[in-house]
Motif scaffolding. Structure first.
Motif, mmCIF file in Angstrom:
data_model
loop_
_atom_site.group_PDB
_atom_site.id
_atom_site.type_symbol
_atom_site.label_atom_id
_atom_site.label_comp_id
_atom_site.label_asym_id
_atom_site.label_seq_id
_atom_site.Cartn_x
_atom_site.Cartn_y
_atom_site.Cartn_z
ATOM 1 N N ALA A 171 0.838 -1.208 0.000
ATOM 2 C CA ALA A 171 0.000 0.000 0.000
ATOM 3 C C ALA A 171 0.870 1.254 0.000
ATOM 4 O O ALA A 171 0.574 2.217 -0.713
ATOM 5 N N LEU A 172 1.952 1.238 0.772
ATOM 6 C CA LEU A 172 2.848 2.398 0.817
ATOM 7 C C LEU A 172 3.486 2.634 -0.544
ATOM 8 O O LEU A 172 3.592 3.778 -0.998
ATOM 9 N N ARG A 173 3.908 1.581 -1.215
ATOM 10 C CA ARG A 173 4.534 1.722 -2.536
ATOM 11 C C ARG A 173 3.539 2.299 -3.543
ATOM 12 O O ARG A 173 3.875 3.155 -4.348
ATOM 13 N N ALA A 178 -5.260 2.262 4.182
ATOM 14 C CA ALA A 178 -5.522 1.177 3.243
ATOM 15 C C ALA A 178 -5.331 -0.179 3.921
ATOM 16 O O ALA A 178 -6.123 -1.105 3.703
ATOM 17 N N THR A 179 -4.312 -0.295 4.748
ATOM 18 C CA THR A 179 -4.060 -1.553 5.456
ATOM 19 C C THR A 179 -5.244 -1.893 6.357
ATOM 20 O O THR A 179 -5.723 -3.033 6.364
ATOM 21 N N ASN A 232 -5.968 -4.055 -5.457
ATOM 22 C CA ASN A 232 -7.219 -3.524 -5.997
ATOM 23 C C ASN A 232 -7.724 -2.337 -5.184
ATOM 24 O O ASN A 232 -8.186 -1.337 -5.743
ATOM 25 N N HIS A 233 -7.615 -2.416 -3.873
ATOM 26 C CA HIS A 233 -8.059 -1.314 -3.021
ATOM 27 C C HIS A 233 -7.229 -0.056 -3.299
ATOM 28 O O HIS A 233 -7.782 1.042 -3.439
ATOM 29 N N CYS A 234 -5.921 -0.220 -3.368
ATOM 30 C CA CYS A 234 -5.045 0.937 -3.612
ATOM 31 C C CYS A 234 -5.287 1.540 -4.983
ATOM 32 O O CYS A 234 -5.310 2.769 -5.134
ATOM 33 N N LEU A 235 -5.462 0.702 -5.983
ATOM 34 C CA LEU A 235 -5.737 1.226 -7.326
ATOM 35 C C LEU A 235 -7.073 1.968 -7.350
ATOM 36 O O LEU A 235 -7.205 3.001 -8.020
ATOM 37 N N GLU A 268 -0.502 -14.955 -9.824
ATOM 38 C CA GLU A 268 -1.774 -15.157 -9.136
ATOM 39 C C GLU A 268 -2.361 -13.828 -8.652
ATOM 40 O O GLU A 268 -3.554 -13.583 -8.784
ATOM 41 N N ILE A 269 -1.520 -12.962 -8.144
ATOM 42 C CA ILE A 269 -1.975 -11.672 -7.617
ATOM 43 C C ILE A 269 -2.443 -10.749 -8.735
ATOM 44 O O ILE A 269 -3.462 -10.072 -8.614
ATOM 45 N N THR A 270 -1.700 -10.717 -9.838
ATOM 46 C CA THR A 270 -1.979 -9.746 -10.901
ATOM 47 C C THR A 270 -2.842 -10.285 -12.037
ATOM 48 O O THR A 270 -3.230 -9.534 -12.926
ATOM 49 N N ASN A 271 -3.098 -11.582 -12.023
ATOM 50 C CA ASN A 271 -3.841 -12.231 -13.119
ATOM 51 C C ASN A 271 -3.134 -12.047 -14.468
ATOM 52 O O ASN A 271 -3.764 -11.815 -15.493
ATOM 53 N N MET A 272 -1.808 -12.104 -14.440
ATOM 54 C CA MET A 272 -0.998 -12.006 -15.653
ATOM 55 C C MET A 272 -0.223 -13.312 -15.809
ATOM 56 O O MET A 272 -0.018 -14.027 -14.836
#
Length: 171
Positions: free
Chosen positions: A21-23, A34-35, A65-68, A136-140
């Motif tokens: 979230a910080l990044r 966010a956390t 997704n939350h940060c975006l 898995e995280i990015t669906n790429m």
């Protein structure tokens, strides 16, 4: 799932949630908010958390997704860039200023990267996720991840070389 079990599941990943979230949000306050929001979202789904094969990857996906979403809402436009990732016991103020300058330069370069490259760089080079977990995280797919990571690293390297060469040429 009771509260104690939930805390035991989430505790190992909450620092990673915060760092991601910080990044992405570049503000300590926004990352802390966010956390908390992500942990609340996970708590609201606590009855289904055990169904996930990789809870950490799921938590990171929710965080991303939350940060975006936060960035899309432009709630973070005027937030200061704060780097709390570096702690030094060194009393040398000159060295401290040099380090802070380098961090500012890297942060500036990272912020110029496309969101996808920024995210992949954070997950791979900072959080040390392997390519399968990032996929898995990015669906790429992993090939696209490797290409994006390579481009991000190349851009960072080129910009740092430019800045250092420019500084040398001015002296």
């Amino acid at each position: 799932m009771n509260q104690h079990t939930f805390i035991n599941l989430i505790d190992p990943v909450k620092d990673k949630i915060y760092r991601l979230a910080l990044r992405l949000l570049t503000s300590r306050e926004a990352a802390e908010d966010a956390t908390q929001d992500v942990i609340l979202k996970l708590w609201s789904r606590n009855d289904k958390l055990k169904e996930y094969a990789n809870l950490e990857a799921f938590a990171m996906t929710v965080t991303k997704n939350h940060c975006l979403d936060q960035l899309k809402l432009k709630q973070n436009n005027n937030l200061r860039i704060v780097h709390s990732n570096y702690d030094s016991n060194e009393n040398n103020q000159h060295r401290q200023l040099e380090i802070e300058d380098e961090l500012d330069q890297v942060t500036s370069i990272l912020n110029m990267l496309p969101e996808q490259q920024k995210l992949i760089f954070q997950l791979r080079d900072v959080e040390q996720y392997d390519f399968a977990e990032i996929a898995e995280i990015t669906n790429m797919n992993e090939t696209a991840i490797r290409v994006a990571l390579s481009r991000a690293r190349k851009k960072i390297r080129e910009e740092l070389i430019k800045k250092h060469n420019y500084g040398i040429g001015k002296n």
